[in-house]
Design a protein around this motif. Structure first.
Motif, PDB file in Angstrom:
ATOM      1  N   ALA A 122     -10.136 -17.899  68.779  1.00 34.29           N
ATOM      2  CA  ALA A 122      -9.425 -16.621  68.741  1.00 34.29           C
ATOM      3  C   ALA A 122      -9.099 -16.214  70.175  1.00 34.29           C
ATOM      4  O   ALA A 122      -9.625 -15.246  70.705  1.00 34.29           O
ATOM      5  N   ALA A 123      -8.232 -17.010  70.797  1.00 29.79           N
ATOM      6  CA  ALA A 123      -7.790 -16.739  72.165  1.00 29.79           C
ATOM      7  C   ALA A 123      -6.296 -16.450  72.131  1.00 29.79           C
ATOM      8  O   ALA A 123      -5.631 -16.697  71.125  1.00 29.79           O
ATOM      9  N   ARG A 124      -5.743 -15.952  73.215  1.00 29.25           N
ATOM     10  CA  ARG A 124      -4.317 -15.600  73.240  1.00 29.25           C
ATOM     11  C   ARG A 124      -3.395 -16.767  72.900  1.00 29.25           C
ATOM     12  O   ARG A 124      -2.326 -16.560  72.361  1.00 29.25           O
ATOM     13  N   ASP A 125      -3.831 -17.980  73.235  1.00 30.01           N
ATOM     14  CA  ASP A 125      -2.956 -19.130  73.032  1.00 30.01           C
ATOM     15  C   ASP A 125      -3.335 -19.996  71.831  1.00 30.01           C
ATOM     16  O   ASP A 125      -2.643 -20.964  71.519  1.00 30.01           O
ATOM     17  N   ARG A 126      -4.421 -19.627  71.128  1.00 28.50           N
ATOM     18  CA  ARG A 126      -4.830 -20.435  69.973  1.00 28.50           C
ATOM     19  C   ARG A 126      -5.622 -19.597  68.984  1.00 28.50           C
ATOM     20  O   ARG A 126      -6.530 -18.862  69.346  1.00 28.50           O
ATOM     21  N   PHE A 127      -5.257 -19.769  67.716  1.00 29.28           N
ATOM     22  CA  PHE A 127      -6.029 -19.189  66.621  1.00 29.28           C
ATOM     23  C   PHE A 127      -6.287 -20.316  65.632  1.00 29.28           C
ATOM     24  O   PHE A 127      -5.368 -21.046  65.257  1.00 29.28           O
ATOM     25  N   ALA A 128      -7.540 -20.488  65.215  1.00 28.60           N
ATOM     26  CA  ALA A 128      -7.872 -21.575  64.293  1.00 28.60           C
ATOM     27  C   ALA A 128      -9.031 -21.177  63.400  1.00 28.60           C
ATOM     28  O   ALA A 128      -9.856 -20.330  63.764  1.00 28.60           O
ATOM     29  N   PHE A 129      -9.077 -21.813  62.233  1.00 26.74           N
ATOM     30  CA  PHE A 129     -10.179 -21.577  61.312  1.00 26.74           C
ATOM     31  C   PHE A 129     -10.449 -22.831  60.493  1.00 26.74           C
ATOM     32  O   PHE A 129      -9.563 -23.630  60.224  1.00 26.74           O
ATOM     33  N   GLU A 130     -11.716 -22.984  60.120  1.00 23.58           N
ATOM     34  CA  GLU A 130     -12.177 -24.089  59.271  1.00 23.58           C
ATOM     35  C   GLU A 130     -12.317 -23.552  57.852  1.00 23.58           C
ATOM     36  O   GLU A 130     -12.853 -22.459  57.647  1.00 23.58           O
ATOM     37  N   VAL A 131     -11.842 -24.331  56.892  1.00 27.97           N
ATOM     38  CA  VAL A 131     -11.838 -23.931  55.490  1.00 27.97           C
ATOM     39  C   VAL A 131     -12.832 -24.796  54.711  1.00 27.97           C
ATOM     40  O   VAL A 131     -12.861 -26.018  54.875  1.00 27.97           O
ATOM     41  N   THR A 132     -13.624 -24.139  53.866  1.00 29.65           N
ATOM     42  CA  THR A 132     -14.543 -24.847  52.981  1.00 29.65           C
ATOM     43  C   THR A 132     -14.364 -24.338  51.551  1.00 29.65           C
ATOM     44  O   THR A 132     -13.799 -23.263  51.325  1.00 29.65           O
ATOM     45  N   SER A 133     -14.852 -25.116  50.618  1.00 30.26           N
ATOM     46  CA  SER A 133     -14.873 -24.721  49.211  1.00 30.26           C
ATOM     47  C   SER A 133     -16.130 -25.306  48.585  1.00 30.26           C
ATOM     48  O   SER A 133     -16.396 -26.510  48.763  1.00 30.26           O
ATOM     49  N   PHE A 134     -16.895 -24.485  47.914  1.00 33.35           N
ATOM     50  CA  PHE A 134     -18.173 -24.911  47.338  1.00 33.35           C
ATOM     51  C   PHE A 134     -19.071 -25.554  48.397  1.00 33.35           C
ATOM     52  O   PHE A 134     -19.780 -26.514  48.121  1.00 33.35           O
ATOM     53  N   TRP A 155      -7.087 -25.285  60.102  1.00 36.76           N
ATOM     54  CA  TRP A 155      -5.746 -24.778  60.383  1.00 36.76           C
ATOM     55  C   TRP A 155      -5.743 -24.216  61.793  1.00 36.76           C
ATOM     56  O   TRP A 155      -6.692 -23.519  62.177  1.00 36.76           O
ATOM     57  N   GLN A 156      -4.694 -24.526  62.538  1.00 38.45           N
ATOM     58  CA  GLN A 156      -4.637 -24.119  63.942  1.00 38.45           C
ATOM     59  C   GLN A 156      -3.221 -23.714  64.323  1.00 38.45           C
ATOM     60  O   GLN A 156      -2.256 -24.367  63.934  1.00 38.45           O
ATOM     61  N   TYR A 157      -3.134 -22.640  65.100  1.00 39.32           N
ATOM     62  CA  TYR A 157      -1.864 -22.135  65.625  1.00 39.32           C
ATOM     63  C   TYR A 157      -1.970 -22.112  67.143  1.00 39.32           C
ATOM     64  O   TYR A 157      -2.816 -21.401  67.691  1.00 39.32           O
ATOM     65  N   ASP A 158      -1.141 -22.909  67.810  1.00 42.66           N
ATOM     66  CA  ASP A 158      -1.096 -22.935  69.271  1.00 42.66           C
ATOM     67  C   ASP A 158       0.166 -22.222  69.727  1.00 42.66           C
ATOM     68  O   ASP A 158       1.253 -22.472  69.188  1.00 42.66           O
ATOM     69  N   GLY A 200      10.170 -16.310  75.229  1.00 47.45           N
ATOM     70  CA  GLY A 200       9.269 -16.002  74.122  1.00 47.45           C
ATOM     71  C   GLY A 200       8.119 -16.981  74.109  1.00 47.45           C
ATOM     72  O   GLY A 200       7.310 -17.017  75.029  1.00 47.45           O
ATOM     73  N   CYS A 201       8.083 -17.836  73.076  1.00 46.76           N
ATOM     74  CA  CYS A 201       7.003 -18.815  72.990  1.00 46.76           C
ATOM     75  C   CYS A 201       7.363 -19.943  72.022  1.00 46.76           C
ATOM     76  O   CYS A 201       8.277 -19.828  71.214  1.00 46.76           O
ATOM     77  N   VAL A 202       6.615 -21.014  72.139  1.00 51.09           N
ATOM     78  CA  VAL A 202       6.693 -22.117  71.196  1.00 51.09           C
ATOM     79  C   VAL A 202       5.401 -22.083  70.385  1.00 51.09           C
ATOM     80  O   VAL A 202       4.310 -22.017  70.957  1.00 51.09           O
ATOM     81  N   VAL A 203       5.537 -22.114  69.074  1.00 50.59           N
ATOM     82  CA  VAL A 203       4.378 -22.055  68.185  1.00 50.59           C
ATOM     83  C   VAL A 203       4.250 -23.384  67.452  1.00 50.59           C
ATOM     84  O   VAL A 203       5.222 -23.880  66.885  1.00 50.59           O
ATOM     85  N   THR A 204       3.044 -23.933  67.477  1.00 49.66           N
ATOM     86  CA  THR A 204       2.750 -25.156  66.738  1.00 49.66           C
ATOM     87  C   THR A 204       1.665 -24.846  65.726  1.00 49.66           C
ATOM     88  O   THR A 204       0.596 -24.336  66.082  1.00 49.66           O
ATOM     89  N   GLU A 205       1.964 -25.114  64.474  1.00 52.65           N
ATOM     90  CA  GLU A 205       0.988 -24.960  63.392  1.00 52.65           C
ATOM     91  C   GLU A 205       0.555 -26.360  62.979  1.00 52.65           C
ATOM     92  O   GLU A 205       1.395 -27.229  62.753  1.00 52.65           O
TER      93      GLU A 205
END
Length: 153
Positions: free
Chosen positions: A74-86, A93-96, A103-108
């Motif tokens: 959770a930084a200005r240049d990256r947001f990411a999370f790990e997903v689990t089920s059961f 998932w990661q957003y750079d 503006g900016c370039v966004v990579t998902e």
């Protein structure tokens, strides 16, 4: 880290901070995404921060399922999370966000974390048998919606 299973990039003519605010807010992200439909913060969390968890609601046609996500970046240049089920790994998932002059370039990106034996039941539940291919299409749609919303169109 290995190469992502699906990824996409788009140029957005909006301040990187505005773009980060959209991708790091699970409610805003739900309005942009194809399968992800909403969330509920857990453990007293109310905002994105490393370690915060949320229950994600997902949908595809008549199919519905939920997942547990833990924010890892959770930084200005990256947001990411790990997903689990059961209790089993599903995806990362990661957003750079890379600032540019206009503006900016966004990579998902996403990484499929499911054990091989877990892929059949999850594909049956979601109706998606070619997850990487579907995620590439979903990412393209999400990024186009992100650009539209961030640019105020």
């Amino acid at each position: 880290m290995s190469a992502p299973d699906a990824t996409g990039t788009i140029t957005v003519n909006a301040a990187p901070e505005s773009v980060y605010a959209l991708v790091s807010d699970p409610a805003a992200l739900a309005a942009l995404a194809e399968e992800y439909a909403g969330h509920r913060w857990l453990d007293g969390a109310s905002a994105p921060a490393v370690g915060a968890r949320f229950r994600g609601s997902n949908r595809r046609g008549f199919r519905r399922w939920s997942t547990l996500s833990t924010i890892t970046d959770a930084a200005r240049d990256r947001f990411a999370f790990e997903v689990t089920s059961f209790g089993l790994p599903v995806a990362r998932w990661q957003y750079d966000i890379e600032p540019t002059g206009e503006g900016c370039v966004v990579t998902e990106s996403t990484w499929d974390r499911r054990p091989a034996w877990w892929r059949y039941p999850t594909s049956l539940a979601t109706g998606v048998w070619r997850r990487a291919e579907q995620n590439r299409a979903n990412i393209e749609t999400t990024l186009a919606r992100l650009k539209y919303r961030a640019e105020g169109a």
